[in-house]
Scaffold this motif. Structure first.
Motif, PDB file in Angstrom:
ATOM      1  N   GLN A 135      -2.849   0.431  14.521  1.00  0.00           N
ATOM      2  CA  GLN A 135      -3.298   0.493  13.146  1.00  0.00           C
ATOM      3  C   GLN A 135      -2.197   1.087  12.263  1.00  0.00           C
ATOM      4  O   GLN A 135      -1.438   1.955  12.699  1.00  0.00           O
ATOM      5  CB  GLN A 135      -4.544   1.375  13.049  1.00  0.00           C
ATOM      6  CG  GLN A 135      -5.772   0.765  13.683  1.00  0.00           C
ATOM      7  CD  GLN A 135      -5.793   0.893  15.194  1.00  0.00           C
ATOM      8  OE1 GLN A 135      -5.104   1.751  15.744  1.00  0.00           O
ATOM      9  NE2 GLN A 135      -6.537   0.041  15.864  1.00  0.00           N
ATOM     10  N   ASN A 163     -10.229   4.963  14.455  1.00  0.00           N
ATOM     11  CA  ASN A 163     -11.011   4.014  15.252  1.00  0.00           C
ATOM     12  C   ASN A 163     -12.413   4.559  15.497  1.00  0.00           C
ATOM     13  O   ASN A 163     -12.633   5.771  15.408  1.00  0.00           O
ATOM     14  CB  ASN A 163     -10.318   3.778  16.593  1.00  0.00           C
ATOM     15  CG  ASN A 163      -9.227   2.733  16.497  1.00  0.00           C
ATOM     16  OD1 ASN A 163      -9.343   1.775  15.757  1.00  0.00           O
ATOM     17  ND2 ASN A 163      -8.159   2.940  17.248  1.00  0.00           N
ATOM     18  N   TYR A 207      -7.020   6.620   8.610  1.00  0.00           N
ATOM     19  CA  TYR A 207      -7.852   5.672   9.347  1.00  0.00           C
ATOM     20  C   TYR A 207      -8.168   6.252  10.713  1.00  0.00           C
ATOM     21  O   TYR A 207      -7.330   6.906  11.339  1.00  0.00           O
ATOM     22  CB  TYR A 207      -7.080   4.360   9.506  1.00  0.00           C
ATOM     23  CG  TYR A 207      -7.688   3.388  10.504  1.00  0.00           C
ATOM     24  CD1 TYR A 207      -7.452   3.525  11.870  1.00  0.00           C
ATOM     25  CD2 TYR A 207      -8.478   2.337  10.081  1.00  0.00           C
ATOM     26  CE1 TYR A 207      -8.008   2.649  12.787  1.00  0.00           C
ATOM     27  CE2 TYR A 207      -9.038   1.443  10.988  1.00  0.00           C
ATOM     28  CZ  TYR A 207      -8.792   1.609  12.336  1.00  0.00           C
ATOM     29  OH  TYR A 207      -9.340   0.743  13.249  1.00  0.00           O
ATOM     30  N   THR A 218      -5.946  -3.334  10.704  1.00  0.00           N
ATOM     31  CA  THR A 218      -6.620  -3.090  11.958  1.00  0.00           C
ATOM     32  C   THR A 218      -7.269  -4.388  12.426  1.00  0.00           C
ATOM     33  O   THR A 218      -7.606  -5.243  11.621  1.00  0.00           O
ATOM     34  CB  THR A 218      -7.685  -1.995  11.817  1.00  0.00           C
ATOM     35  OG1 THR A 218      -8.291  -1.750  13.088  1.00  0.00           O
ATOM     36  CG2 THR A 218      -8.772  -2.389  10.825  1.00  0.00           C
ATOM     37  N   TYR A 277      -4.757  -0.869   4.672  1.00  0.00           N
ATOM     38  CA  TYR A 277      -4.641  -0.561   6.096  1.00  0.00           C
ATOM     39  C   TYR A 277      -4.685  -1.861   6.875  1.00  0.00           C
ATOM     40  O   TYR A 277      -5.066  -2.912   6.344  1.00  0.00           O
ATOM     41  CB  TYR A 277      -5.767   0.387   6.531  1.00  0.00           C
ATOM     42  CG  TYR A 277      -7.139  -0.162   6.258  1.00  0.00           C
ATOM     43  CD1 TYR A 277      -7.725   0.008   5.007  1.00  0.00           C
ATOM     44  CD2 TYR A 277      -7.838  -0.867   7.229  1.00  0.00           C
ATOM     45  CE1 TYR A 277      -8.977  -0.511   4.728  1.00  0.00           C
ATOM     46  CE2 TYR A 277      -9.092  -1.394   6.961  1.00  0.00           C
ATOM     47  CZ  TYR A 277      -9.656  -1.207   5.707  1.00  0.00           C
ATOM     48  OH  TYR A 277     -10.889  -1.732   5.433  1.00  0.00           O
ATOM     49  N   GLU A 313      -9.975  -3.992  14.372  1.00  0.00           N
ATOM     50  CA  GLU A 313     -11.325  -3.519  14.638  1.00  0.00           C
ATOM     51  C   GLU A 313     -12.269  -3.957  13.516  1.00  0.00           C
ATOM     52  O   GLU A 313     -11.860  -4.143  12.377  1.00  0.00           O
ATOM     53  CB  GLU A 313     -11.353  -1.987  14.748  1.00  0.00           C
ATOM     54  CG  GLU A 313     -10.438  -1.407  15.800  1.00  0.00           C
ATOM     55  CD  GLU A 313     -10.938  -1.670  17.199  1.00  0.00           C
ATOM     56  OE1 GLU A 313     -12.148  -1.964  17.360  1.00  0.00           O
ATOM     57  OE2 GLU A 313     -10.122  -1.567  18.148  1.00  0.00           O
ATOM     58  N   TYR A 349     -14.861   1.102  11.881  1.00  0.00           N
ATOM     59  CA  TYR A 349     -13.873   2.191  11.859  1.00  0.00           C
ATOM     60  C   TYR A 349     -14.265   3.161  10.747  1.00  0.00           C
ATOM     61  O   TYR A 349     -15.280   2.958  10.048  1.00  0.00           O
ATOM     62  CB  TYR A 349     -12.448   1.651  11.604  1.00  0.00           C
ATOM     63  CG  TYR A 349     -12.364   0.596  10.525  1.00  0.00           C
ATOM     64  CD1 TYR A 349     -12.438  -0.755  10.858  1.00  0.00           C
ATOM     65  CD2 TYR A 349     -12.235   0.942   9.192  1.00  0.00           C
ATOM     66  CE1 TYR A 349     -12.389  -1.729   9.881  1.00  0.00           C
ATOM     67  CE2 TYR A 349     -12.186  -0.024   8.211  1.00  0.00           C
ATOM     68  CZ  TYR A 349     -12.261  -1.365   8.570  1.00  0.00           C
ATOM     69  OH  TYR A 349     -12.217  -2.340   7.588  1.00  0.00           O
TER      70      TYR A 349
END
Lengths: 114, 117
Positions: free
Chosen positions: B2, B96, B94, B27, B25, B29, B32
């Protein structure tokens, strides 16, 4: 309701000496994170510990740096044989398990290596 | 991995006005957490606001609110009625959704906000 405690707040060491930084998490928090902030930079993750366990040390330099979080007492970040490049602010954060696990930060330790 | 990007190194706002600080950002995912932290001259890191990605509603804390655009991977902070005490460095971060390993915060480089009286 004490927050995250770090000591010392300022630490001066000469090259080759050892630096020992302490962190006491917030009451009820069992997770401790260490971050380093170089001048004019954001914080960089170093290590994540739970009581007596290192969970993630992917950000720790391979040599001279170590961390522990014993069953009793504060978490300790140890830097052996410090060099000028180790001069930085070292922040500890703590969280409690579950949910977003928001990390709350201590005031940091400013390490200056002469 | 990330990444968090804060492309504006500095911003300035007039006291009592509104200012928006940008953050993007990256990612892979779908769930988050996103945070804004404030670092005043004392250098203490202070949590300003938190957003869970699964929540569509933007988080609000008094004069601080976010504009969370999940598809654009954008997370901006709006400060209304700016006060002199808002002058600080602001970091976007950020995290996870996991517990255990890989639960660290990833920070942007920060933005320095000055408030003009």
């Amino acid at each position: 309701n004490a927050g995250v405690m770090q000591n010392p707040r300022h630490l001066v060491r000469r090259r080759g000496q050892e630096a020992r930084l302490r962190c006491s998490p917030m009451k009820g928090h069992s997770h401790v994170y260490w971050y380093r902030q170089l001048p004019e930079e954001g914080l960089k993750f170093m290590v994540y510990l739970q009581k007596e366990n290192i969970i993630d040390e992917s950000g720790m330099p391979k040599e001279r740096f170590s961390a522990e979080f014993p069953k009793e007492g504060p978490s300790i970040l140890r830097i052996q044989q410090v060099v000028r490049g180790d001069s930085a602010a070292y922040f500890c954060a703590s969280s409690q398990p579950g949910g977003p696990e928001t990390q709350y930060f201590g005031p940091g330790t400013r390490l200056l290596v002469l | 991995a990330q990444t968090v990007t804060q492309s504006q190194p500095e911003m300035s706002v007039q006291e009592a006005e509104t200012v928006t600080l940008s953050c993007t950002y990256d990612t892979s995912e779908s769930d988050y957490y996103l945070f804004w932290y404030k670092q005043p001259p004392s250098r203490q890191m202070i949590l300003v606001i938190r957003q869970e990605a699964y929540k569509q509603q933007n988080a609000t804390e008094n004069r601080f609110s976010v504009n969370f655009q999940k598809a654009a991977k954008s997370f901006s902070l709006k400060i209304s009625d700016s006060q002199l005490g808002d002058a600080a460095m602001y970091f976007c971060a950020y995290r996870n959704p996991y517990t255990g390993a890989n639960s660290k915060l990833t920070f942007g480089k920060g933005i320095t906000l000055s408030v003009r009286p």
